[in-house]
Design a protein around this motif. Structure first.
Motif, PDB file in Angstrom:
ATOM      1  N   HIS A 197       0.837  -1.200   0.000  1.00 48.61           N
ATOM      2  CA  HIS A 197       0.000   0.000   0.000  1.00 48.61           C
ATOM      3  C   HIS A 197       0.878   1.259   0.000  1.00 48.61           C
ATOM      4  O   HIS A 197       0.610   2.219  -0.727  1.00 48.61           O
ATOM      5  CB  HIS A 197      -0.914   0.005   1.230  1.00 48.61           C
ATOM      6  N   PHE A 230       3.483   0.858  -9.752  1.00 52.94           N
ATOM      7  CA  PHE A 230       3.582  -0.201  -8.753  1.00 52.94           C
ATOM      8  C   PHE A 230       3.286  -1.551  -9.391  1.00 52.94           C
ATOM      9  O   PHE A 230       2.361  -1.683 -10.199  1.00 52.94           O
ATOM     10  CB  PHE A 230       2.598   0.061  -7.610  1.00 52.94           C
ATOM     11  N   ASN A 238       2.516   1.683  -3.378  1.00 55.12           N
ATOM     12  CA  ASN A 238       1.608   2.289  -4.346  1.00 55.12           C
ATOM     13  C   ASN A 238       1.639   3.807  -4.247  1.00 55.12           C
ATOM     14  O   ASN A 238       1.673   4.516  -5.259  1.00 55.12           O
ATOM     15  CB  ASN A 238       0.182   1.792  -4.091  1.00 55.12           C
ATOM     16  N   HIS A 280       2.569  -5.512  -8.130  1.00 56.45           N
ATOM     17  CA  HIS A 280       2.344  -6.402  -6.986  1.00 56.45           C
ATOM     18  C   HIS A 280       3.305  -7.584  -7.103  1.00 56.45           C
ATOM     19  O   HIS A 280       3.355  -8.250  -8.155  1.00 56.45           O
ATOM     20  CB  HIS A 280       0.898  -6.889  -6.983  1.00 56.45           C
TER      21      HIS A 280
END
Length: 327
Positions: free
Chosen positions: A60, A78, A63, A80
């Motif tokens: 988070h 970003f 990001n 993942h």
């Protein structure tokens, strides 16, 4: 537990959290060192994009860091880490640089990417709290985000660690912004749809009234005729120009009130005798926000737009600026 005791405990917990996190952020200052410079140089020399990756709460924060970098002149997004292991690694090229975030430095999803990044020769900047962790050891340079403890009294929930990581990311983004000479106008180009973009990009010429919409009279025009022009054009003012369009003055509703107060003969007065000479003007390329500031300062609702030869080429009204979303 009494209501007062409950309130006191809530306040105490809140203040304790702020104090712990503030100290942890302050502890970052000595770590803005040669490692920080090396990280900045890796990004500045990067021909591609800055890819940020992290798992869970670190993701988070990652990001947000990627978004901040992208909006301040460093192309970034970003990825993942879990998805990267299942195809999204193809989004990363050999021209990119990767920022890997993990407080422990051992997040399995991030660690799983390290061999492939090494194989591709992609520079890696670590943000890890443990210097001997896999992430920190694999990185070309590691930015130390270690903390004494989380603000969580169980020392479990990522609180202080995420705050510190975000602060380090902001420090990186701002250092890069200044190194690139990134300007407010550059920032606005990254935010064209928002209020900030409108404020920083919209210019007077984009919203001004021009050509036949501009109220114009000559210096020998009767005041009564000038009032007709003012009424038709609806700006509460008129420009006074010579035959070549050169601006000589303006006449406003305020000037009309002064004429009435002074007992002027409204049927015989001519504009050269009642106009205000040397009026405040704005240029075509002036930001609309700056023109609005002038209006607010002078408590007026319209300004004449003049070109380099001081010819009246337009009128900009406060309502036009506000309708455009410039506040």
């Amino acid at each position: 537990m009494t209501q007062q005791t409950s309130k006191d405990q809530l306040i105490k917990a809140g203040k304790r959290t702020i104090d712990i996190e503030a100290k942890a952020v302050a502890d970052l200052s000595p770590r803005i060192n040669e490692d920080f410079v090396a990280a900045c140089e890796l990004i500045l020399n990067c021909k591609g994009r800055t890819i940020v990756t992290g798992m869970g709460k670190s993701g988070h924060i990652g990001n947000k860091i990627a978004a901040t970098l992208a909006s301040t002149g460093t192309p970034s997004f970003f990825v993942h880490p879990g998805e990267a292991s299942h195809g999204d690694l193809g989004m990363i090229t050999r021209d990119d640089v990767v920022i890997g975030i993990s407080n422990s430095g051992s997040s399995s999803e991030v660690v799983a990417l390290l061999p492939m990044l090494k194989r591709m020769g992609i520079p890696l900047i670590g943000m890890a709290g443990k210097a001997d962790s896999p992430l920190a050891q694999a990185a070309n340079v590691n930015l130390d985000i270690s903390i004494e403890s989380e603000a969580c009294p169980l020392d479990l929930a990522p609180t202080t660690s995420t705050t510190v990581t975000l602060a380090m990311g902001d420090a990186l983004a701002i250092a890069l912004l200044e190194a690139r000479g990134f300007t407010a106008e550059d920032f606005a180009f990254s935010h064209p749809g928002g209020a900030l973009g409108r404020k920083l990009l919209l210019k007077v010429e984009d919203i001004m009234h021009k050509d036949s919409e501009v109220p114009r009279v000559e210096p020998d025009t009767l005041l009564s005729q000038a009032l007709v022009e003012m009424t038709e054009k609806g700006f509460g003012m008129t420009t006074v120009v010579d035959e070549g369009g050169q601006l000589l003055g303006v006449f406003t509703d305020g000037d009309l009130r002064r004429c009435v107060d002074q007992g002027a003969d409204l049927g015989k007065a001519i504009m050269s005798n009642v106009m205000s000479s040397n009026p405040k003007t704005v240029h075509l390329n002036m930001l609309a926000a700056e023109a609005l500031g002038i209006m607010e300062e002078r408590q007026i609702t319209a300004l004449v737009v003049a070109d380099d030869e001081q010819r009246a080429v337009g009128v900009v009204h406060m309502h036009d600026i506000l309708r455009a979303g410039v506040m």
